[in-house]
Design a protein around this motif. Structure first.
Motif, PDB file in Angstrom:
ATOM      1  N   GLY A 159       0.758  -1.240   0.586  1.00  0.00           N
ATOM      2  CA  GLY A 159      -0.201   0.123   0.138  1.00  0.00           C
ATOM      3  C   GLY A 159       1.057   1.122  -0.117  1.00  0.00           C
ATOM      4  O   GLY A 159       1.783   1.247   0.039  1.00  0.00           O
ATOM      5  N   SER A 160       0.097   2.386  -0.596  1.00  0.00           N
ATOM      6  CA  SER A 160       0.674   3.580  -0.420  1.00  0.00           C
ATOM      7  C   SER A 160       1.571   4.034   0.609  1.00  0.00           C
ATOM      8  O   SER A 160       0.316   4.080   1.624  1.00  0.00           O
ATOM      9  N   GLN A 161       2.366   4.466   0.910  1.00  0.00           N
ATOM     10  CA  GLN A 161       3.080   5.070   2.004  1.00  0.00           C
ATOM     11  C   GLN A 161       2.819   3.752   3.941  1.00  0.00           C
ATOM     12  O   GLN A 161       3.631   3.756   4.223  1.00  0.00           O
ATOM     13  N   SER A 162       1.365   3.088   3.599  1.00  0.00           N
ATOM     14  CA  SER A 162       1.565   2.068   4.859  1.00  0.00           C
ATOM     15  C   SER A 162       2.386   0.583   4.130  1.00  0.00           C
ATOM     16  O   SER A 162       1.811   0.119   5.464  1.00  0.00           O
ATOM     17  N   PHE A 163       2.274  -0.161   3.400  1.00  0.00           N
ATOM     18  CA  PHE A 163       2.949  -1.151   2.794  1.00  0.00           C
ATOM     19  C   PHE A 163       1.864  -2.401   3.514  1.00  0.00           C
ATOM     20  O   PHE A 163       2.880  -3.050   3.222  1.00  0.00           O
ATOM     21  N   GLU A 164       0.842  -2.068   3.630  1.00  0.00           N
ATOM     22  CA  GLU A 164      -0.185  -3.327   3.197  1.00  0.00           C
ATOM     23  C   GLU A 164      -0.077  -4.560   2.319  1.00  0.00           C
ATOM     24  O   GLU A 164       0.135  -4.148   1.369  1.00  0.00           O
ATOM     25  N   MET A 165       0.533  -5.589   2.789  1.00  0.00           N
ATOM     26  CA  MET A 165       0.405  -6.191   1.271  1.00  0.00           C
ATOM     27  C   MET A 165      -1.059  -7.000   0.966  1.00  0.00           C
ATOM     28  O   MET A 165      -2.391  -7.162   2.115  1.00  0.00           O
ATOM     29  N   GLN A 166      -1.328  -7.359  -0.330  1.00  0.00           N
ATOM     30  CA  GLN A 166      -2.624  -7.529  -0.122  1.00  0.00           C
ATOM     31  C   GLN A 166      -2.544  -9.379  -0.927  1.00  0.00           C
ATOM     32  O   GLN A 166      -1.662  -9.349  -1.678  1.00  0.00           O
ATOM     33  N   ASP A 167      -3.404  -9.839  -0.933  1.00  0.00           N
ATOM     34  CA  ASP A 167      -3.350 -11.074  -1.245  1.00  0.00           C
ATOM     35  C   ASP A 167      -4.245 -11.091  -3.003  1.00  0.00           C
ATOM     36  O   ASP A 167      -5.521 -11.298  -3.424  1.00  0.00           O
ATOM     37  N   ILE A 168      -3.274 -10.478  -3.638  1.00  0.00           N
ATOM     38  CA  ILE A 168      -3.443 -10.636  -4.986  1.00  0.00           C
ATOM     39  C   ILE A 168      -4.320 -11.622  -6.019  1.00  0.00           C
ATOM     40  O   ILE A 168      -5.237 -11.745  -6.698  1.00  0.00           O
ATOM     41  N   PRO A 169      -3.252 -12.663  -5.953  1.00  0.00           N
ATOM     42  CA  PRO A 169      -4.364 -13.912  -6.476  1.00  0.00           C
ATOM     43  C   PRO A 169      -5.928 -14.541  -6.142  1.00  0.00           C
ATOM     44  O   PRO A 169      -6.423 -14.694  -6.792  1.00  0.00           O
ATOM     45  N   ALA A 170      -5.751 -14.122  -4.784  1.00  0.00           N
ATOM     46  CA  ALA A 170      -6.919 -14.493  -4.555  1.00  0.00           C
ATOM     47  C   ALA A 170      -7.853 -13.536  -4.873  1.00  0.00           C
ATOM     48  O   ALA A 170      -9.276 -13.457  -5.356  1.00  0.00           O
ATOM     49  N   ILE A 171      -7.748 -12.168  -5.256  1.00  0.00           N
ATOM     50  CA  ILE A 171      -8.747 -11.567  -5.417  1.00  0.00           C
ATOM     51  C   ILE A 171      -8.839 -11.223  -7.215  1.00  0.00           C
ATOM     52  O   ILE A 171     -10.002 -11.173  -7.311  1.00  0.00           O
ATOM     53  N   ALA A 172      -7.994 -11.735  -7.278  1.00  0.00           N
ATOM     54  CA  ALA A 172      -7.822 -11.647  -8.773  1.00  0.00           C
ATOM     55  C   ALA A 172      -8.788 -12.676  -9.468  1.00  0.00           C
ATOM     56  O   ALA A 172     -10.030 -12.643 -10.062  1.00  0.00           O
ATOM     57  N   LEU A 287       7.350  -0.700   9.069  1.00  0.00           N
ATOM     58  CA  LEU A 287       7.001  -1.185   7.848  1.00  0.00           C
ATOM     59  C   LEU A 287       7.284  -1.051   6.380  1.00  0.00           C
ATOM     60  O   LEU A 287       7.548  -0.694   5.164  1.00  0.00           O
ATOM     61  N   HIS A 288       7.336  -2.788   6.282  1.00  0.00           N
ATOM     62  CA  HIS A 288       8.677  -3.584   5.032  1.00  0.00           C
ATOM     63  C   HIS A 288       8.510  -4.850   5.301  1.00  0.00           C
ATOM     64  O   HIS A 288       8.702  -5.424   5.703  1.00  0.00           O
ATOM     65  N   PRO A 289       7.351  -5.242   3.734  1.00  0.00           N
ATOM     66  CA  PRO A 289       7.019  -6.726   3.760  1.00  0.00           C
ATOM     67  C   PRO A 289       8.147  -7.666   3.827  1.00  0.00           C
ATOM     68  O   PRO A 289       7.903  -8.601   4.107  1.00  0.00           O
TER      69      PRO A 289
END
Ligand code: PLP
Length: 394
Positions: A159-172, A287-289
């Motif tokens: 995420g921009s500035q906040s660095f949350e990770m998204q589960d992109i394969p699941a969302i897709a 905040l660094h994945p």
């Protein structure tokens, strides 16, 4: 490329060779920069039939073709074509305009780059496109928010500035099951560290101003599309009359050649500084994945092959005066927007005001760092002086 390769090439090799036609340019390694509007046809018949490889400056030149081919080669896989845009934000707005119109609905992660949100709240709202912001951590549950008129899901990770990770394969998967497209802002990882098309993304966007350019001297953006989304994307670019200046295209292509080595260094130095900051008594969280302590680390490890030099920290509660004293003491960290150049940067930020689907309450002041190509020991020594000034200012 001098000769066709005998084996499939790895991304670093493709970065060096892609889009180069030395034979076609008299043996010179790099393509010429064509400053062009009019293209002359040899005969009247050719003009009327539009019979020529190039038609008009805005529709493509050997310079734009070289850059498009190089970007397409880097993206690989299902990438069917690339559109070049005058900035990262133009790439985002053009990609969005190519997938939604009046009466449509889109889903946008709450952790989105703020100007993307402004586009949705401004132009899209005026056009009658409805936007719903969603929690970036939703994953497959995004399905519950998809309506019959939902055309697209926009993701950005981290995420921009906040660095949350998204589960992109699941969302897709959830999006595609319901007939929606997936757009991604892939500026942070670039195609070198996140293979967007292999993870289910249909339109992958980069602010080329950042790591492609790499030297803080150009504005540039690009959108890579699969076969399903490319015709509408190209049509939107053409009808809006969007194109990039030839010198910026040339610098983007030149930046691309060294992006692999630059990113490797940003990655390594960024992690060293992030780990050092994590050990400081003034810092509550990093905040660094790519750090094992990060809540998004598992997703990063599964889906990404590297990290770039951008991350944030949350300070323990501190006075405004002491945070400014820290920033103002730094000699090697410039204070400015954008990032991805060779130089280190720091900004103070706050997402509280504009998040709507989630609450931003980090518990202390938040700083975003871009770690450049300087010697890391020098950067750490500089940060140390900053913390001394912070303590003195209280
Ligand atoms: C900087 C940035 C953009 C916009 O790029 P510009 O070239 O400045 O318009 C878009 N997305 C992300 C994640 C960015 O950091």
């Amino acid at each position: 490329m001098a000769k066709p390769p005998k084996t499939p090439l790895k991304p670093e090799t493709r970065l060096v060779n892609a889009g180069r036609d030395s034979q076609g340019q008299h043996g010179f390694v790099n393509p010429p920069v064509y400053h062009a509007s009019t293209v002359l046809y040899p005969t009247g018949e050719d003009q009327v039939a539009h019979r020529a490889r190039y038609q008009y400056g805005r529709r493509g030149t050997p310079t734009s073709e070289a850059l498009e081919n190089a970007l397409m080669d880097l993206e690989g896989g299902d990438c069917a074509g690339v559109a070049l845009l005058p900035s990262g934000l133009a790439a985002i707005s053009t990609a969005l305009l190519s997938v939604a119109g009046s009466g449509d609905h889109i889903l946008v992660t709450d952790s989105i780059y703020r100007p993307t949100r402004n586009f949705c709240e401004g132009v899209f709202k005026r056009m009658g496109v409805e936007t719903t912001y969603y929690d970036p951590l939703l994953g497959a549950d995004i399905a519950k928010l998809i309506k019959p008129k939902t055309r697209a899901v926009f993701v950005e990770a981290p995420g921009s500035q906040s660095f949350e990770m998204q589960d992109i394969p699941a969302i897709a998967k959830a999006a595609h099951d319901k007939g929606a497209l997936v757009l991604m802002d892939n500026t942070w990882a670039t195609p070198l560290y996140f293979r967007a098309f292999e993870k289910g993304v249909d339109l992958s966007i980069q602010a080329g101003t950042k790591y492609i350019g790499g030297h803080s001297d150009i504005m540039f953006g690009c959108v890579s599309a699969n076969a399903k989304t490319l015709p509408a994307l190209k049509n939107t670019v053409y009808t809006m009359g969007l194109c990039v200046g030839p010198d910026d295209m040339y610098l983007a292509l030149r930046g691309l050649r060294t992006m692999g080595v630059r990113l490797a260094r940003h990655n390594e130095s960024g992690l060293r500084v992030a780990r050092w900051l994590g050990g400081r008594p003034e810092v509550a969280r990093v905040l660094h994945p790519a750090l094992a302590s990060d809540p998004g680390h598992k997703i990063w490890q599964r889906d990404f092959s590297g990290a770039s030099g951008l991350f944030s920290i949350v300070l323990k509660p501190a006075s405004e005066k002491s945070v400014y004293a820290f920033m103002n003491e730094l000699a090697l960290f410039g204070m400015g927007y954008s990032w991805g150049g060779f130089e280190s940067l720091v900004i103070l930020f706050d997402c509280t005001e504009y998040r709507t689907a989630t609450k931003w309450a980090p518990g202390g002041p938040t700083l975003r760092f871009h770690i450049g190509l300087e010697d890391v020991d020098d950067l750490i020594a500089d940060l140390e002086t900053g913390f001394k000034a912070m303590a003195a200012a209280k």
